[in-house]
Motif scaffolding. Structure first.
Motif, mmCIF file in Angstrom:
data_model
loop_
_atom_site.group_PDB
_atom_site.id
_atom_site.type_symbol
_atom_site.label_atom_id
_atom_site.label_comp_id
_atom_site.label_asym_id
_atom_site.label_seq_id
_atom_site.Cartn_x
_atom_site.Cartn_y
_atom_site.Cartn_z
ATOM 1 N N ARG A 9 3.074 16.554 6.612
ATOM 2 C CA ARG A 9 4.014 16.741 5.492
ATOM 3 C C ARG A 9 3.483 17.781 4.516
ATOM 4 N N LEU A 10 2.194 17.691 4.208
ATOM 5 C CA LEU A 10 1.558 18.628 3.277
ATOM 6 C C LEU A 10 1.640 20.059 3.798
ATOM 7 N N VAL A 11 1.248 20.262 5.043
ATOM 8 C CA VAL A 11 1.264 21.610 5.619
ATOM 9 C C VAL A 11 2.697 22.117 5.785
ATOM 10 N N GLY A 12 3.625 21.241 6.121
ATOM 11 C CA GLY A 12 5.027 21.645 6.230
ATOM 12 C C GLY A 12 5.567 22.177 4.913
ATOM 13 N N LYS A 13 5.228 21.505 3.816
ATOM 14 C CA LYS A 13 5.659 21.978 2.497
ATOM 15 C C LYS A 13 4.958 23.277 2.122
ATOM 16 N N LEU A 14 3.702 23.424 2.525
ATOM 17 C CA LEU A 14 2.992 24.683 2.269
ATOM 18 C C LEU A 14 3.639 25.830 3.046
ATOM 19 N N ILE A 15 4.066 25.556 4.268
ATOM 20 C CA ILE A 15 4.742 26.591 5.066
ATOM 21 C C ILE A 15 6.014 27.040 4.345
ATOM 22 N N TYR A 16 6.774 26.085 3.794
ATOM 23 C CA TYR A 16 7.985 26.454 3.065
ATOM 24 C C TYR A 16 7.645 27.302 1.833
ATOM 25 N N LEU A 17 6.538 27.004 1.190
ATOM 26 C CA LEU A 17 6.115 27.794 0.021
ATOM 27 C C LEU A 17 5.771 29.236 0.389
ATOM 28 N N SER A 18 5.373 29.461 1.620
ATOM 29 C CA SER A 18 4.973 30.817 2.010
ATOM 30 C C SER A 18 6.148 31.794 2.044
ATOM 31 N N HIS A 19 7.377 31.305 1.875
ATOM 32 C CA HIS A 19 8.537 32.203 1.825
ATOM 33 C C HIS A 19 8.477 33.138 0.618
ATOM 34 N N THR A 20 7.853 32.685 -0.450
ATOM 35 C CA THR A 20 7.733 33.527 -1.640
ATOM 36 C C THR A 20 6.281 33.760 -2.025
ATOM 37 N N ARG A 21 5.338 33.356 -1.177
ATOM 38 C CA ARG A 21 3.922 33.460 -1.510
ATOM 39 C C ARG A 21 3.126 34.089 -0.363
ATOM 40 N N PRO A 22 3.177 35.411 -0.209
ATOM 41 C CA PRO A 22 2.397 36.049 0.863
ATOM 42 C C PRO A 22 0.893 35.871 0.691
ATOM 43 N N ASP A 23 0.434 35.545 -0.510
ATOM 44 C CA ASP A 23 -0.995 35.379 -0.764
ATOM 45 C C ASP A 23 -1.583 34.141 -0.091
ATOM 46 N N ILE A 24 -0.744 33.209 0.324
ATOM 47 C CA ILE A 24 -1.264 32.009 0.981
ATOM 48 C C ILE A 24 -0.945 31.975 2.479
ATOM 49 N N ALA A 25 -0.351 33.038 3.006
ATOM 50 C CA ALA A 25 0.076 33.051 4.410
ATOM 51 C C ALA A 25 -1.089 32.832 5.374
ATOM 52 N N TYR A 26 -2.204 33.511 5.160
ATOM 53 C CA TYR A 26 -3.341 33.365 6.078
ATOM 54 C C TYR A 26 -3.886 31.943 6.038
ATOM 55 N N ALA A 27 -4.112 31.417 4.847
ATOM 56 C CA ALA A 27 -4.679 30.074 4.705
ATOM 57 C C ALA A 27 -3.769 29.028 5.348
ATOM 58 N N ILE A 28 -2.475 29.173 5.194
ATOM 59 C CA ILE A 28 -1.535 28.237 5.801
ATOM 60 C C ILE A 28 -1.553 28.371 7.315
ATOM 61 N N GLY A 29 -1.688 29.596 7.800
ATOM 62 C CA GLY A 29 -1.804 29.807 9.245
ATOM 63 C C GLY A 29 -3.012 29.097 9.823
ATOM 64 N N VAL A 30 -4.100 29.094 9.084
ATOM 65 C CA VAL A 30 -5.320 28.424 9.557
ATOM 66 C C VAL A 30 -5.130 26.914 9.587
ATOM 67 N N VAL A 31 -4.679 26.326 8.475
ATOM 68 C CA VAL A 31 -4.562 24.867 8.438
ATOM 69 C C VAL A 31 -3.462 24.343 9.362
ATOM 70 N N SER A 32 -2.470 25.155 9.670
ATOM 71 C CA SER A 32 -1.400 24.700 10.560
ATOM 72 C C SER A 32 -1.849 24.624 12.016
ATOM 73 N N GLN A 33 -3.009 25.181 12.346
ATOM 74 C CA GLN A 33 -3.522 25.100 13.715
ATOM 75 C C GLN A 33 -4.030 23.704 14.066
ATOM 76 N N PHE A 34 -4.180 22.840 13.061
ATOM 77 C CA PHE A 34 -4.770 21.527 13.290
ATOM 78 C C PHE A 34 -3.772 20.388 13.093
ATOM 79 N N MET A 35 -2.494 20.681 13.225
ATOM 80 C CA MET A 35 -1.449 19.689 12.983
ATOM 81 C C MET A 35 -1.532 18.508 13.961
ATOM 82 N N HIS A 36 -1.976 18.742 15.184
ATOM 83 C CA HIS A 36 -1.995 17.684 16.193
ATOM 84 C C HIS A 36 -3.159 16.705 16.022
#
Length: 178
Positions: A71-98
């Motif tokens: 849920r946390l990472v999903g909301k962070l992904i939605y935030l990346s629509h207006t926040r290119p500064d967090i795109a890399y960090a979100i890409g990293v943490v989303s690799q561990f969803m499973h």
């Protein structure tokens, strides 16, 4: 159909118009998200992710609550629509969803702490005098310590306005960075 006037707020995205141009942000969404997570009073982090973080799945490490993490990472992904500064960090943490572990949850919470200090950031679309297209890309060669895959990123602008950005782990192992 009804004319509701100029767009001001839609799906968590605020739209502000001025003489400089159009500014889009998710300030209210971010503040609500921080309040929901219970970290509105936390100390802000200066960067969204630690340098040379080395995040990976470690055998025998303490597991995090998978549902909460997703849920946390999903909301962070939605935030990346207006926040290119967090795109890399979100890409990293989303690799561990499973199989999120405690270190991965800490990294996601660090992004949240970064958002605490930058909740009013967004993207400004200025009125350009030209429509020149520019694009930039980069990759970390074999940056993942487990599978040696690279993370590539790009951003593109039209008339000096950021219109597209992405950070993604490549599907294959690169033999060179060229």
């Amino acid at each position: 159909m009804k004319d509701l006037g100029r767009l001001k707020y839609f799906l968590g995205i605020e739209v502000l118009r001025s003489k400089k141009g159009i500014f889009i942000s998710q300030k209210k969404y971010t503040l609500d998200f921080l309040a929901e997570a219970g970290i509105l009073d936390c100390k802000p982090a200066e960067t969204p992710m630690a340098v040379n973080h080395g995040l990976q799945i470690v055998k025998g490490a303490e597991l995090a609550d998978r549902g909460k993490y997703q849920r946390l990472v999903g909301k962070l992904i939605y935030l990346s629509h207006t926040r290119p500064d967090i795109a890399y960090a979100i890409g990293v943490v989303s690799q561990f969803m499973h199989q999120p572990q405690a270190d991965h949850m800490e990294a996601a919470l660090r992004i949240m702490r970064y958002l605490k200090g930058t909740f009013d950031y967004g993207v400004l679309f200025r009125k350009p005098g030209h429509l020149e297209i520019q694009a930039y890309t980069d990759a970390d060669w074999a940056g993942n310590p487990v599978d040696r895959k690279s993370t590539a990123g790009y951003f593109a602008s039209v008339g000096g306005n950021l219109v597209s950005w992405r950070s993604k782990k490549q599907k294959v192992v690169a033999l060179s960075s060229a």
